[in-house]
Design a protein around this motif. Structure first.
Motif, PDB file in Angstrom:
ATOM      1  N   ASN A 100      20.089 -22.758  17.415  1.00 24.97           N
ATOM      2  CA  ASN A 100      20.724 -21.383  17.856  1.00 24.97           C
ATOM      3  C   ASN A 100      22.015 -21.749  18.823  1.00 24.97           C
ATOM      4  O   ASN A 100      22.774 -21.286  19.056  1.00 24.97           O
ATOM      5  CB  ASN A 100      19.741 -20.422  18.476  1.00 24.97           C
ATOM      6  CG  ASN A 100      18.849 -19.967  17.555  1.00 24.97           C
ATOM      7  OD1 ASN A 100      19.426 -19.508  16.784  1.00 24.97           O
ATOM      8  ND2 ASN A 100      17.451 -19.781  17.766  1.00 24.97           N
ATOM      9  N   GLU A 102      25.011 -22.863  16.573  1.00 29.62           N
ATOM     10  CA  GLU A 102      25.368 -21.648  16.033  1.00 29.62           C
ATOM     11  C   GLU A 102      26.179 -20.833  17.075  1.00 29.62           C
ATOM     12  O   GLU A 102      27.124 -20.283  16.676  1.00 29.62           O
ATOM     13  CB  GLU A 102      24.159 -20.964  15.419  1.00 29.62           C
ATOM     14  CG  GLU A 102      24.638 -19.543  14.883  1.00 29.62           C
ATOM     15  CD  GLU A 102      23.528 -18.746  14.294  1.00 29.62           C
ATOM     16  OE1 GLU A 102      23.745 -17.617  13.403  1.00 29.62           O
ATOM     17  OE2 GLU A 102      22.538 -18.949  14.529  1.00 29.62           O
ATOM     18  N   ARG A 126      30.654 -20.198  17.017  1.00 17.58           N
ATOM     19  CA  ARG A 126      31.291 -19.158  16.839  1.00 17.58           C
ATOM     20  C   ARG A 126      32.745 -18.982  17.576  1.00 17.58           C
ATOM     21  O   ARG A 126      33.982 -18.747  16.830  1.00 17.58           O
ATOM     22  CB  ARG A 126      30.485 -17.782  17.171  1.00 17.58           C
ATOM     23  CG  ARG A 126      29.290 -17.717  16.448  1.00 17.58           C
ATOM     24  CD  ARG A 126      28.478 -16.562  16.714  1.00 17.58           C
ATOM     25  NE  ARG A 126      27.304 -16.369  15.888  1.00 17.58           N
ATOM     26  CZ  ARG A 126      26.402 -15.550  16.258  1.00 17.58           C
ATOM     27  NH1 ARG A 126      26.272 -15.058  17.102  1.00 17.58           N
ATOM     28  NH2 ARG A 126      25.366 -15.570  15.272  1.00 17.58           N
TER      29      ARG A 126
END
Length: 268
Positions: free
Chosen positions: A194, A197, A201
């Motif tokens: 996470n 990720e 972005r």
């Protein structure tokens, strides 16, 4: 074509240097302000808001004019894109998506101006003010400046947290961050996955836009090194292709923003 007395390398270097509050230190700087990026971005934003304000004031329920038609088509296009991806209240997300699409498109469209047009006017202004025109640096494509693309992507990054906390609550967000997707027994792997990720972005948003527009700007500069009679065919061909690039990059930035905010707002 490269100016007399300047080698091709000097010509390219001059065109890739920013008008900066200090010594231009390259792609991105934490201490200096790229004044050309700030001013041109602000002017383009004002132009966008002014145009849409005029369309809103002149809007009629009768036969619409060309400006009203254009604005309505653009708003419907963006609103439908938001409807397809974001399933919460759209009162903020839809205007945000419209602003991002139009503003980034205008940033990108500056790449279609002749390479030497604004730099020569800027140099003439420096000379008229008694300054050395050789040190009159200016770049007119904000999206070819990594500082600008990261500023926009970090703004979206912060909104991701806002919508995560809004949709899930602070406790729900951290519970999902720690337990998704493998469950609580594999917490270290969840955190690593996470974290990567989440960090990817803003990096992908900023670097994709910057890379495409920086490459496009550099190709236009290289074409400008050719004799004037040899610039027409490659310059026109690249400009026509680049119209697709600048539109596509604005659309991608808008779409990913909507998708990221939708993912942040929804429970997994």
């Amino acid at each position: 074509m490269a100016e007399a007395g300047h080698s091709p390398a000097e010509y390219v270097t001059h065109h890739l240097r920013h008008w900066s509050s200090g010594s231009d230190s390259g792609f991105i700087s934490l201490s200096d302000w790229h004044l050309d990026t700030l001013i041109i971005s602000t002017l383009l934003g004002i132009a966008f808001l002014t145009l849409f304000r005029i369309a809103a004031v002149r809007a009629t329920s009768g036969v619409p004019g060309k400006l009203q038609n254009f604005v309505e088509v653009l708003i419907d296009f963006v609103d439908n894109s938001v409807k397809d991806s974001f399933h919460g209240v759209r009162t903020f997300v839809a205007p945000l998506a419209l602003t991002i699409f139009v503003w980034v498109f205008l940033w990108n469209a500056m790449d279609l101006l002749p390479v030497d047009l604004i730099p020569k006017l800027w140099a003439a202004g420096h000379a008229a003010a008694g300054h050395d025109p050789a040190h009159a640096y200016i770049r007119v494509v904000p999206s070819a400046d990594m500082s600008a693309t990261f500023a926009l992507s970090i703004s979206v990054f912060l909104l991701i947290f806002v919508y995560s906390f809004k949709g899930k609550g602070v406790g729900g967000y951290f519970k999902e961050f720690l337990t998704h997707p493998f469950g609580p027994w594999l917490l270290p792997f969840n955190v690593i996955l996470n974290f990567v990720e989440t960090l990817a972005r803003p990096l992908s948003l900023a670097l994709r836009l910057f890379g495409n527009l920086y490459a496009g700007e550099l190709i236009f500069i290289l074409i400008a090194l050719l004799p004037w009679w040899a610039q027409v065919v490659p310059g026109l061909g690249w400009a026509l292709f680049h119209i697709l690039v600048i539109t596509l990059q604005a659309f991608i930035f808008m779409t990913l923003t909507i998708v990221y905010l939708s993912m942040a707002h929804e429970h997994h």
